[in-house]
Scaffold this motif. Structure first.
Motif, short mmCIF file in Angstrom:
data_model
loop_
_atom_site.label_atom_id
_atom_site.label_comp_id
_atom_site.label_asym_id
_atom_site.label_seq_id
_atom_site.Cartn_x
_atom_site.Cartn_y
_atom_site.Cartn_z
N SER A 43 0.56 -1.19 -0.05
CA SER A 43 0.23 0.06 -0.10
C SER A 43 0.86 1.20 -0.07
CB SER A 43 -0.95 -0.16 1.39
OG SER A 43 -1.74 -1.09 1.21
N HIS A 44 1.99 1.35 0.98
CA HIS A 44 2.93 2.38 1.05
C HIS A 44 3.72 2.70 -0.43
CE1 HIS A 44 5.25 5.34 2.87
NE2 HIS A 44 6.13 4.70 2.60
N GLU A 45 3.90 1.50 -1.08
CA GLU A 45 4.77 1.60 -2.36
C GLU A 45 3.80 2.12 -3.55
OE1 GLU A 45 7.87 1.48 -2.62
OE2 GLU A 45 8.08 0.95 -0.73
N LEU A 46 2.47 1.68 -3.36
CA LEU A 46 1.64 2.15 -4.14
C LEU A 46 0.94 3.69 -4.11
CD1 LEU A 46 -0.93 -0.98 -4.44
CD2 LEU A 46 0.60 -0.09 -6.35
N ARG A 47 1.28 4.28 -3.14
CA ARG A 47 0.81 5.68 -2.78
C ARG A 47 1.45 6.63 -3.51
NH1 ARG A 47 -2.82 6.64 1.88
NH2 ARG A 47 -2.02 8.70 1.44
N THR A 48 2.84 6.28 -3.49
CA THR A 48 3.88 7.35 -4.25
C THR A 48 3.69 7.76 -5.45
OG1 THR A 48 5.20 6.29 -2.37
CG2 THR A 48 6.34 7.90 -4.05
N PRO A 49 3.66 6.81 -6.37
CA PRO A 49 3.38 7.00 -7.71
C PRO A 49 1.96 7.33 -7.81
CG PRO A 49 3.26 4.66 -7.52
CD PRO A 49 3.93 5.24 -6.30
N LEU A 50 1.04 6.95 -7.14
CA LEU A 50 -0.38 7.49 -7.35
C LEU A 50 -0.60 8.89 -6.94
CD1 LEU A 50 -3.24 6.57 -7.94
CD2 LEU A 50 -3.56 6.10 -5.83
N ASN A 51 0.32 9.46 -5.98
CA ASN A 51 0.41 10.73 -5.74
C ASN A 51 0.65 11.85 -6.82
OD1 ASN A 51 -0.76 10.81 -3.05
ND2 ASN A 51 0.82 10.50 -2.28
N SER A 52 1.81 11.46 -7.67
CA SER A 52 2.14 11.99 -8.84
C SER A 52 0.93 11.96 -9.86
CB SER A 52 3.39 11.58 -9.62
OG SER A 52 4.19 11.13 -8.55
N ILE A 53 0.48 10.92 -9.90
CA ILE A 53 -0.69 10.84 -11.04
C ILE A 53 -1.81 11.62 -10.58
CG2 ILE A 53 -2.54 9.26 -11.96
CD1 ILE A 53 -0.62 7.01 -11.55
N LEU A 54 -2.19 11.72 -9.24
CA LEU A 54 -3.45 12.79 -8.81
C LEU A 54 -2.88 14.25 -9.05
CD1 LEU A 54 -4.44 10.71 -5.73
CD2 LEU A 54 -5.74 11.31 -7.45
N MET A 60 -3.44 19.20 -15.00
CA MET A 60 -4.26 19.21 -16.36
C MET A 60 -5.72 19.64 -16.50
SD MET A 60 -1.82 16.14 -17.66
CE MET A 60 -2.89 15.31 -18.90
N ALA A 61 -6.42 18.95 -15.55
CA ALA A 61 -7.88 18.96 -15.30
C ALA A 61 -8.30 20.58 -15.42
CB ALA A 61 -8.53 18.34 -14.58
N GLU A 62 -7.46 21.08 -14.65
CA GLU A 62 -7.80 22.66 -14.19
C GLU A 62 -7.02 23.55 -15.17
OE1 GLU A 62 -6.33 22.95 -10.20
OE2 GLU A 62 -7.97 21.93 -9.29
N ASN A 63 -6.28 23.04 -16.06
CA ASN A 63 -5.44 23.91 -17.01
C ASN A 63 -6.40 24.53 -18.05
OD1 ASN A 63 -3.76 25.03 -18.75
ND2 ASN A 63 -2.31 23.61 -19.11
N GLU A 64 -6.76 25.86 -18.08
CA GLU A 64 -7.87 26.29 -19.13
C GLU A 64 -6.94 26.38 -20.58
OE1 GLU A 64 -10.87 26.85 -18.50
OE2 GLU A 64 -10.85 26.46 -16.31
N ALA A 65 -5.70 26.24 -20.70
CA ALA A 65 -5.16 26.32 -22.01
C ALA A 65 -5.31 24.99 -22.62
CB ALA A 65 -3.59 26.70 -21.71
N GLN A 78 -8.02 11.81 -12.74
CA GLN A 78 -7.86 12.24 -11.46
C GLN A 78 -9.06 11.66 -10.52
OE1 GLN A 78 -9.01 16.20 -10.72
NE2 GLN A 78 -8.40 16.13 -8.44
N SER A 79 -10.21 11.53 -10.93
CA SER A 79 -11.32 10.83 -10.08
C SER A 79 -10.99 9.28 -10.02
CB SER A 79 -12.74 11.07 -10.45
OG SER A 79 -12.96 10.64 -11.78
N SER A 80 -10.69 8.58 -10.94
CA SER A 80 -10.31 7.21 -10.75
C SER A 80 -9.10 7.05 -9.98
CB SER A 80 -9.96 6.59 -12.32
OG SER A 80 -10.92 6.89 -13.36
N GLY A 81 -8.03 7.74 -9.98
CA GLY A 81 -6.91 7.83 -9.16
C GLY A 81 -7.47 8.00 -7.69
N GLN A 82 -8.40 8.87 -7.43
CA GLN A 82 -8.87 9.10 -6.01
C GLN A 82 -9.55 7.93 -5.54
OE1 GLN A 82 -8.31 12.58 -5.27
NE2 GLN A 82 -8.35 11.63 -3.18
N GLY A 83 -10.34 7.22 -6.33
CA GLY A 83 -10.97 6.08 -6.08
C GLY A 83 -9.94 4.85 -5.58
N LEU A 84 -8.94 5.01 -6.43
CA LEU A 84 -7.70 3.96 -6.08
C LEU A 84 -7.24 4.28 -4.81
CD1 LEU A 84 -6.35 1.56 -7.30
CD2 LEU A 84 -4.90 2.94 -8.62
N LEU A 85 -6.81 5.56 -4.66
CA LEU A 85 -6.21 5.86 -3.39
C LEU A 85 -7.09 5.57 -2.02
CD1 LEU A 85 -3.91 7.46 -2.18
CD2 LEU A 85 -5.18 9.73 -2.28
#
Ligand code: ADP
Length: 273
Positions: A43-54, A60-65, A78-85
């Motif tokens: 669980s600990h090892e999974l969180r680290t990369p997931l935090n970058s994804i999130l 990106m989701a907030e980038n109006e450009a 983002q929301s799938s990542g949140q569910g995974l977290l």
């Protein structure tokens, strides 16, 4: 003479079996511990990369450009990542509990703060679903309660989010009360939702179990919330009870002793008051 030697032989056999059973129990305990440690590390090892994804998907989701379609994709990531977290956090909690490593952080907390937190957390979702959401406490409820605030709120959040998730119309209520006879605080979550069939009521507290397999797709969720809540309630010195009628709704009660050292006064029956 012959009888006593037969008896001795039997005793030896029993002794041998006892040793075997003991060894098996120890092996089982060890493998349970390895499993829990493995899960905790994973669980600990999974969180680290997931935090970058999130983080990056949120940027990106907030980038109006970015063009709107890709912004939307980033939102889904983002929301799938949140569910995974959340799933990882739940597995981590459960393995910590199983390994006996869940530590409580007790303090004197204000009940009113818990009430306020639950209101601000769930008012928006309840409003969105057009549900009547009420949090109330009786006059007997003490101002201060000694417990682990984060874990208490985790249990109540689980119960409330389920209540809202499985209710399409009507109301969801959190009622806090003191039971003088038991010397207990009772947190009662009532909903007017789907309800749970009698034969499913025991199993919803088991890990990964959902009352209706087909609701998993419809409502999401992991089936871990209630098993974690039940274990946390135990750690806090209390328990969770369920009363439900299919098609009518459910009542989940969390009963916790006011005095953690003394526990409950007398026989515990939350339905009798
Ligand atoms: P999850 O909500 O992630 O599925 P839980 O362990 O919290 O996992 O709940 C397990 C199952 O119990 C749910 O999937 C649902 O079938 C049932 N359940 C829990 N709370 C309620 C409720 N308030 N009303 C109806 N069913 C419920």
């Amino acid at each position: 003479e012959e009888r006593s030697s037969l008896l001795e032989e039997k005793n030896e056999l029993i002794e041998e079996r006892n040793v075997e059973i003991q060894q098996k129990a120890e092996a089982l305990e060890l493998s349970t511990r390895y499993k829990s440690e493995f899960l905790a590390n994973m669980s600990h090892e999974l969180r680290t990369p997931l935090n970058s994804i999130l983080l990056l998907s949120r940027l990106m989701a907030e980038n109006e450009a970015m063009d709107p379609e890709h912004q939307e994709y980033a939102g889904v990531i983002q929301s799938s990542g949140q569910g995974l977290l959340s799933l990882i956090d739940e597995i981590l909690d459960l393995s910590k509990i199983e390994a006996g490593k869940m530590e409580l952080d007790r303090a004197n907390i204000k009940i009113d703060e818990v009430i306020q937190n639950m209101r601000s957390l769930f008012n928006p979702v309840a409003k969105e679903k057009n549900l009547n959401f009420v949090v109330e406490k009786s006059v007997e409820t003490p101002e201060i309660f000694n417990t682990d605030k984060m874990r208490l709120e985790q249990i109540i959040k689980n119960l409330l989010s389920n209540a809202i998730k499985f209710t399409t119309e009507g109301s969801v209520t959190l009622n806090i009360d003191k039971n003088e006879k038991l010397n207990a605080l009772i947190f009662k979550v009532t909903d007017t939702g789907l309800g749970i069939a009698p034969e499913k009521q025991g199993m919803v507290f088991e890990a990964f179990q959902q009352a209706d397999g087909s609701t998993r797709r419809k409502f999401g969720g992991t089936g871990l919330g209630l098993s974690i809540s039940r274990e946390l309630a135990k750690l806090l010195g209390g328990y969770i009870d369920l009363k439900s009628k299919e098609g009518k709704g459910s009542i989940f009660t969390l009963t916790l002793p006011v005095d953690k050292n003394k526990g409950f006064d007398g026989v515990v029956d939350p339905w009798e008051k």
